[in-house]
Design a protein around this motif. Structure first.
Motif, PDB file in Angstrom:
ATOM      1  N   VAL A   1      13.291  -8.949  11.533  1.00  0.00           N
ATOM      2  CA  VAL A   1      13.489  -7.903  12.538  1.00  0.00           C
ATOM      3  C   VAL A   1      13.379  -6.520  11.894  1.00  0.00           C
ATOM      4  N   ASN A   2      12.436  -5.721  12.362  1.00  0.00           N
ATOM      5  CA  ASN A   2      12.359  -4.313  11.951  1.00  0.00           C
ATOM      6  C   ASN A   2      12.882  -3.474  13.103  1.00  0.00           C
ATOM      7  N   TYR A   3      13.825  -2.598  12.813  1.00  0.00           N
ATOM      8  CA  TYR A   3      14.408  -1.785  13.882  1.00  0.00           C
ATOM      9  C   TYR A   3      14.776  -0.400  13.363  1.00  0.00           C
ATOM     10  N   TYR A   4      14.334   0.622  14.096  1.00  0.00           N
ATOM     11  CA  TYR A   4      14.635   2.007  13.720  1.00  0.00           C
ATOM     12  C   TYR A   4      15.376   2.763  14.824  1.00  0.00           C
ATOM     13  N   PHE A   5      14.963   2.555  16.076  1.00  0.00           N
ATOM     14  CA  PHE A   5      15.541   3.288  17.213  1.00  0.00           C
ATOM     15  C   PHE A   5      15.213   2.527  18.481  1.00  0.00           C
TER      16      PHE A   5
ATOM     17  N   TYR B   1       0.740  -9.825   4.944  1.00  0.00           N
ATOM     18  CA  TYR B   1      -0.095  -8.847   5.660  1.00  0.00           C
ATOM     19  C   TYR B   1       0.772  -7.721   6.205  1.00  0.00           C
ATOM     20  N   HIS B   2       0.603  -6.540   5.631  1.00  0.00           N
ATOM     21  CA  HIS B   2       1.398  -5.386   6.072  1.00  0.00           C
ATOM     22  C   HIS B   2       0.427  -4.226   6.311  1.00  0.00           C
ATOM     23  N   PHE B   3      -0.148  -4.180   7.489  1.00  0.00           N
ATOM     24  CA  PHE B   3      -0.989  -3.062   7.955  1.00  0.00           C
ATOM     25  C   PHE B   3      -2.316  -2.864   7.229  1.00  0.00           C
TER      26      PHE B   3
ATOM     27  N   PHE C   1       0.819  -1.224   0.000  1.00  0.00           N
ATOM     28  CA  PHE C   1       0.000   0.000   0.000  1.00  0.00           C
ATOM     29  C   PHE C   1       0.848   1.267   0.000  1.00  0.00           C
ATOM     30  N   GLN C   2       2.126   1.137   0.385  1.00  0.00           N
ATOM     31  CA  GLN C   2       2.967   2.322   0.459  1.00  0.00           C
ATOM     32  C   GLN C   2       3.608   2.683  -0.877  1.00  0.00           C
ATOM     33  N   ILE C   3       3.515   1.768  -1.857  1.00  0.00           N
ATOM     34  CA  ILE C   3       4.129   2.089  -3.152  1.00  0.00           C
ATOM     35  C   ILE C   3       3.221   1.908  -4.363  1.00  0.00           C
TER      36      ILE C   3
ATOM     37  N   ASN D   1       3.460  -8.411   9.112  1.00  0.00           N
ATOM     38  CA  ASN D   1       4.448  -7.389   9.436  1.00  0.00           C
ATOM     39  C   ASN D   1       4.040  -6.671  10.722  1.00  0.00           C
ATOM     40  N   GLU D   2       4.902  -6.702  11.704  1.00  0.00           N
ATOM     41  CA  GLU D   2       4.728  -5.931  12.943  1.00  0.00           C
ATOM     42  C   GLU D   2       3.343  -6.104  13.568  1.00  0.00           C
ATOM     43  N   GLN D   3       3.098  -7.281  14.064  1.00  0.00           N
ATOM     44  CA  GLN D   3       1.798  -7.547  14.700  1.00  0.00           C
ATOM     45  C   GLN D   3       1.469  -6.505  15.770  1.00  0.00           C
TER      46      GLN D   3
ATOM     47  N   LEU E   1       5.144   5.992   0.636  1.00  0.00           N
ATOM     48  CA  LEU E   1       4.154   6.731   1.420  1.00  0.00           C
ATOM     49  C   LEU E   1       4.363   6.293   2.867  1.00  0.00           C
ATOM     50  N   SER E   2       4.612   7.256   3.743  1.00  0.00           N
ATOM     51  CA  SER E   2       4.833   6.883   5.146  1.00  0.00           C
ATOM     52  C   SER E   2       3.542   6.302   5.719  1.00  0.00           C
ATOM     53  N   SER E   3       3.668   5.520   6.778  1.00  0.00           N
ATOM     54  CA  SER E   3       2.456   4.915   7.332  1.00  0.00           C
ATOM     55  C   SER E   3       1.472   5.999   7.784  1.00  0.00           C
TER      56      SER E   3
HETATM   57  C1  BG6 Z   1       7.548   0.160   9.982  1.00  0.00           C
HETATM   58  C2  BG6 Z   1       6.592  -0.308   8.932  1.00  0.00           C
HETATM   59  O1  BG6 Z   1       6.886   0.146  11.183  1.00  0.00           O
HETATM   60  O2  BG6 Z   1       8.005   1.457   9.923  1.00  0.00           O
HETATM   61  C3  BG6 Z   1       6.630   0.478   7.641  1.00  0.00           C
HETATM   62  O3  BG6 Z   1       6.691  -1.684   8.713  1.00  0.00           O
HETATM   63  C4  BG6 Z   1       6.760   1.944   7.941  1.00  0.00           C
HETATM   64  O4  BG6 Z   1       5.482   0.172   6.893  1.00  0.00           O
HETATM   65  C5  BG6 Z   1       8.055   2.150   8.698  1.00  0.00           C
HETATM   66  O5  BG6 Z   1       6.710   2.778   6.829  1.00  0.00           O
HETATM   67  C6  BG6 Z   1       8.350   3.595   9.011  1.00  0.00           C
HETATM   68  O6  BG6 Z   1       7.284   4.172   9.690  1.00  0.00           O
HETATM   69  P1  BG6 Z   1       6.625   5.518   9.181  1.00  0.00           P
HETATM   70  O7  BG6 Z   1       5.463   5.725  10.095  1.00  0.00           O
HETATM   71  O8  BG6 Z   1       7.667   6.532   9.304  1.00  0.00           O
HETATM   72  O9  BG6 Z   1       6.203   5.278   7.767  1.00  0.00           O
END
Ligand code: BG6
Length: 459
Positions: free
Chosen positions: A289-293, A113-115, A16-18, A159-161, A412-414
């Protein structure tokens, strides 16, 4: 997991984001298509127009040298509504994409399944609030597993339950009472876990050579201080934001800590006698593993409060930014590469399963410079420091078999449209004007190309 010597250098997106093309060729509306978007912000209608640029996008992936592409299927493109009849044109779109990826030597790694899900299922029976959704998901998985058998050999169930099940558009938008909402979140999450286990078992039957696993938004939560109360708050946060879902995915049951937490608050979901066999009957092959911070936790007594909680509504703990880590406009919790090392180690200690980084990236508001380029040195630095930690895990013998930055192209950001961007490739569009969605390689593209070429030896 068949871990080969080839480390899977990849990149990620979600449907959905692309994709855009939100209502053509038989696609049903998804929950994300009907979600209200603030005035002046981009929505799913065009997104990056990948639906019409897919070939160009795969060519760019090949130029980048990707070994794998972590992508999503749009459920409502494949099965538009509650009749559960597959949409041939939807399958045909993914056929051409998957076949071209394979032709270019790129392994498709597909998230089911992604959101988002078909809005028709929410309208018909309340979506994940109902057990009917489990059957609908299993039917969707069956169609995909059979249709792409032998071509897609790595699947992600959900994705990310943690984030997915808290989405207000899963028919909970109008529930204002925080207790009621929490109760539904855990019930929905339980239904998702049942569906996931059924999908694990189904794939074993349909395509025993393929592999499947969940993707977790790992939560690395440090105690804000060394006060014992804060230490317990951080442990509870990791337990309830991450491990309780992975425990069900891998072991088919809640950890004692999660069970106690839910019972104390009267939030345990309703179950049925046959569930235990389903939950204990299958296991994933790997963990994504999804990791940002990372974040910090401090103990605090307060009523459930959805307005001030970050992701998670708890009454005994508050999630706050990490005061020791650098922050930016969009990465305001604290950038923490070592957190990735820390979080993945914990996952391996607890589950002993192969792991792949399915998302990791840096959000920045970006525009094209006067020279027509995007010099994203900050992103290079972010990715470099995180990949270093992945390489360290590998050297130490942890079974990490791949790394996929978020995102391959700007998506497209979530929740924030295109005001924040993560891509290695820039999409030339504004919030309100999709223009031609021209693709422009950022500096990080060439840098990552080199990383892949040298198999991570030159960062
Ligand atoms: C993850 C998601 O949580 O973070 C992505 O799996 C999402 O779909 C990404 O885009 C970044 O979050 P955001 O809210 O900045 O788009």
């Amino acid at each position: 997991m068949k871990i080969t010597d080839t480390f899977l250098w990849g990149a990620s997106t979600s449907a959905f984001q692309i994709e855009g093309a939100y209502n053509i060729d038989g696609k049903g509306l998804a929950t994300t298509d009907v979600r209200k978007v603030p005035e002046g912000m981009a929505d799913t209608k065009v997104a990056t127009d990948h639906y019409h640029h897919w070939k160009e996008d795969v060519d760019l992936m090949a130029e980048l040298g990707l070994k794998t592409y972590r992508m999503g299927f749009s459920w409502s493109r494949i099965i538009p509504d509650e009749t559960l009849v597959p949409n041939e044109k939807g399958l045909a779109f993914y056929d051409q994409l998957i076949d071209y990826l394979l032709e270019k030597g790129i392994e498709p790694f597909v998230t089911l399944y992604h959101f988002e899900c078909p809005q028709a299922l929410v309208d018909a029976f309340g979506g994940w609030k109902s057990r009917k959704m489990i059957d609908a998901y299993v039917r969707y998985a069956e169609v995909c597993f059979k249709h792409f058998k032998g071509r897609v050999t790595k699947w992600v169930t959900v994705n990310e339950q943690f984030i997915a099940t808290a989405a207000p558009d899963l028919a909970m938008e109008y529930i204002k009472d925080p207790y009621e909402r929490s109760k539904w979140i855990y019930q929905i999450s339980y239904h998702v876990s049942l569906a996931e286990h059924k999908a694990f078992a189904l794939l074993r039957e349909i395509d025993p050579d393929a592999e499947i696993g969940p993707v977790s938004s790992i939560q690395v939560v440090y105690p804000l201080t060394s006060k014992p109360e804060d230490i317990i708050a951080a442990q509870e946060a990791e337990e309830m934001e991450e491990f309780y879902m992975l425990d069900i995915s891998v072991y088919g049951e809640y950890s004692p800590a999660a069970y106690t937490w839910l019972k104390k608050r009267n939030l345990l979901p309703e179950t049925q006698p046959e569930d235990a066999e389903i939950l204990h009957g299958s296991k994933p092959d790997f963990i994504g593993v999804n990791y940002y911070f990372s974040t910090c936790a401090k103990a605090e007594e307060k009523p459930f409060d959805f307005e001030t909680s970050f992701f998670w509504a708890a009454d005994d703990c508050r999630i706050v930014a990490n005061p020791n880590m650098p922050k930016t406009e969009w990465m305001n919790m604290g950038i923490d590469p070592l957190g990735l090392y820390n979080g993945m180690r914990k996952i391996y200690e607890r589950y002993r399963l192969p792991m792949i980084v399915t998302e990791n990236g840096m959000a920045v508001s970006e525009t094209v410079g006067e020279d027509g380029c995007i010099h994203d040195t900050y992103r290079i630095e972010y990715l470099q420091k995180h990949i270093e930690q992945v390489m360290k895990l590998k050297r130490e013998g942890y079974p990490v078999f791949g790394y996929c930055p978020w995102s391959f192209i700007d998506v497209l950001s979530s929740h924030q449209g295109f005001s924040k961007r993560y891509g290695l490739v820039f999409i030339d569009r504004t919030e309100t004007d999709p223009k031609e969605c021209r693709r422009i390689k950022k500096d990080s593209f060439a840098w990552y190309q080199k990383v892949i070429e040298t198999d991570g030896n030159q960062l």
